[in-house]
Design a protein around this motif. Structure first.
Motif, PDB file in Angstrom:
ATOM      1  N   THR A 109       0.799  -1.299   0.122  1.00 48.46           N
ATOM      2  CA  THR A 109      -0.120   0.082  -0.015  1.00 48.46           C
ATOM      3  C   THR A 109       0.932   1.383  -0.086  1.00 48.46           C
ATOM      4  O   THR A 109       0.353   2.074  -0.375  1.00 48.46           O
TER       5      THR A 109
ATOM      6  N   TRP B 187       3.378  -1.983  -7.915  1.00 42.86           N
ATOM      7  CA  TRP B 187       2.297  -1.850  -7.066  1.00 42.86           C
ATOM      8  C   TRP B 187       1.153  -2.514  -8.028  1.00 42.86           C
ATOM      9  O   TRP B 187       0.159  -3.253  -7.559  1.00 42.86           O
TER      10      TRP B 187
ATOM     11  N   ALA C  42      -2.220  -5.995  -4.176  1.00 42.97           N
ATOM     12  CA  ALA C  42      -2.974  -4.803  -3.598  1.00 42.97           C
ATOM     13  C   ALA C  42      -3.768  -4.056  -4.610  1.00 42.97           C
ATOM     14  O   ALA C  42      -4.939  -3.460  -4.198  1.00 42.97           O
ATOM     15  N   ALA C  43      -3.076  -4.051  -5.903  1.00 44.97           N
ATOM     16  CA  ALA C  43      -3.858  -3.292  -6.899  1.00 44.97           C
ATOM     17  C   ALA C  43      -5.421  -3.796  -7.365  1.00 44.97           C
ATOM     18  O   ALA C  43      -6.080  -3.067  -7.609  1.00 44.97           O
TER      19      ALA C  43
ATOM     20  N   THR D  72      -7.494  -5.263  -5.679  1.00 47.58           N
ATOM     21  CA  THR D  72      -8.355  -4.975  -4.300  1.00 47.58           C
ATOM     22  C   THR D  72      -8.372  -3.608  -3.876  1.00 47.58           C
ATOM     23  O   THR D  72      -9.355  -3.157  -3.174  1.00 47.58           O
ATOM     24  N   ALA D  73      -7.759  -2.875  -4.350  1.00 46.89           N
ATOM     25  CA  ALA D  73      -7.373  -1.228  -4.140  1.00 46.89           C
ATOM     26  C   ALA D  73      -8.750  -0.500  -4.613  1.00 46.89           C
ATOM     27  O   ALA D  73      -9.238  -0.836  -5.432  1.00 46.89           O
ATOM     28  N   PRO D  74      -9.332   0.344  -3.642  1.00 42.57           N
ATOM     29  CA  PRO D  74     -10.723   1.247  -4.090  1.00 42.57           C
ATOM     30  C   PRO D  74     -10.216   2.071  -5.198  1.00 42.57           C
ATOM     31  O   PRO D  74      -8.975   2.344  -5.796  1.00 42.57           O
TER      32      PRO D  74
ATOM     33  N   GLU E 163      -7.880   5.066  -5.049  1.00 44.00           N
ATOM     34  CA  GLU E 163      -6.308   4.746  -5.102  1.00 44.00           C
ATOM     35  C   GLU E 163      -5.761   4.302  -6.548  1.00 44.00           C
ATOM     36  O   GLU E 163      -4.547   4.703  -6.917  1.00 44.00           O
ATOM     37  N   ARG E 164      -6.557   3.685  -7.111  1.00 42.70           N
ATOM     38  CA  ARG E 164      -6.235   3.314  -8.623  1.00 42.70           C
ATOM     39  C   ARG E 164      -6.286   4.413  -9.363  1.00 42.70           C
ATOM     40  O   ARG E 164      -5.223   4.739 -10.393  1.00 42.70           O
TER      41      ARG E 164
END
Length: 352
Positions: free
Chosen positions: A26, A51, A56-57, A59-61, A64-65
């Motif tokens: 993160t 990243w 993590a990418a 499932t990131a919101p 954030e993407r």
């Protein structure tokens, strides 16, 4: 003492390493942004690509993407890799066409490149309520469509096998628009419950080719209101409307007894007395009164007062039945439609 201090240092390093390892997926975006601020664009791109390759990418919101794609495109542009920058910006537009770059943060060569990509990439996103409920005659299912730039758009409600149920819109979209659907098909008939797709097609400016399709799964249910039971017939509640055998029989028996007494009692009491015709007249009158009482109270004869009460009760019952039938018909016609929206799926149809 030295051994204890050594153990403490080693334990501290282990804990720090564990913390850094847990935070790395993160924190890579933050490290990339710091590197971008330090004008180390190579490091920024390296952090961001690591990243995007990490779990993590996925499932990131979306926020954030968006942040990661913005800085990836900007760093690639400032490295001179315009194609890579354009690819990152295109992904950003498809993720959220509303995205705009802050001109106070990014230089003109970055914002100009992004604006050009946004104009070329014809894409939309759709905003809907997860669960929508409405009456076909007084409401509608609504969907807000947001476009990256002006282009021809066609919105169609389809069955899963591809058959068109209804065309909701066909024309240009500039910035955004609201789609409305009243729960009916193309001929105005109520739609059947089941699974459907809201398909939104984006085309080139000339409208000669579909470049991108967004499909939103819809689960549609028709909910009907419970109907009212019919009123209870009045016959089960009405008072006694007919006479029994008692009153008539009693009147007839009393009259006959009185007539017999008038005719025979003088003979019994005074056998030698002269027969008087008057006693037969009295007997006839008594018998006639008894017969008249029997006729007036004939068993099964309706009672006028109860007949009037029953007539009023039946009229009221018929009125209630008619009102119930009308209300049930209205309730069946006022069926509610419940629409549950799924996750949209987008497909790029441009030739590669």
């Amino acid at each position: 003492m030295r051994l204890a201090r050594t153990c403490v240092v080693i334990l501290s390093l282990i804990l720090q390493g564990t913390e850094l390892g847990a935070q790395e997926p993160t924190s890579l975006v933050d490290r990339a942004i710091r590197a971008y601020g330090d004008v180390d664009f190579d490091a920024a791109v390296g952090f961001l690509r690591r990243w995007f390759a990490s779990p993590a990418a996925t499932t990131a919101p979306p926020t954030e993407r968006r942040r990661a794609l913005t800085y990836l495109g900007a760093a690639e542009a400032l490295r001179g890799n315009r194609d890579s920058a354009a690819a990152a910006f295109e992904r950003l537009v498809f993720l959220d066409p509303r995205t705009r770059l802050d001109e106070l943060v990014f230089p003109p060569e970055v914002t100009t490149l992004y604006t050009g990509v946004r104009q070329r990439a014809k894409a939309v996103i759709v905003e809907v309520a997860q669960i929508s409920e409405f009456h076909p005659d007084s409401g509608a299912y609504t969907a807000r469509v947001i476009a990256s730039s002006a282009h021809p758009l066609r919105a169609v409600l389809r069955q899963p096998d591809g058959r068109t149920v209804r065309v909701l819109y066909s024309g240009f979209i500039a910035d955004s628009m609201i789609l409305r659907w009243d729960g009916r098909d193309s001929v105005g008939a109520a739609i059947a419950p089941g699974s459907y797709l809201l398909e939104i097609q984006s085309s080139t400016v000339l409208g000669d080719a579909v470049t991108r399709v967004l499909q939103l799964p819809l689960d549609i249910q028709v909910v009907r209101s419970d109907t009212l039971p019919h009123p209870v017939p009045p016959d089960t509640l009405a008072p006694r409307a007919r006479l029994g055998a008692g009153p008539g029989s009693e009147a007839l028996a009393g009259g006959l007894l009185a007539a017999t007494a008038a005719a025979l009692l003088p003979v019994v009491l005074a056998p030698d007395a002269e027969v008087q015709p008057a006693r037969f007249v009295v007997a006839g009158i008594a018998g006639g009164m008894g017969l008249l009482g029997f006729v007036r109270n004939f068993p099964g004869k309706t009672i006028a007062r109860d007949r009037a009460v029953n007539t009023t009760a039946r009229d009221a019952w018929r009125t209630d039945v008619a009102a119930t039938i009308a209300e049930n018909r209205a309730r069946r016609e006022r069926a509610r439609i419940v629409v549950r929206s799924g996750e949209p799926i987008a497909a790029d149809l441009r030739a590669r």
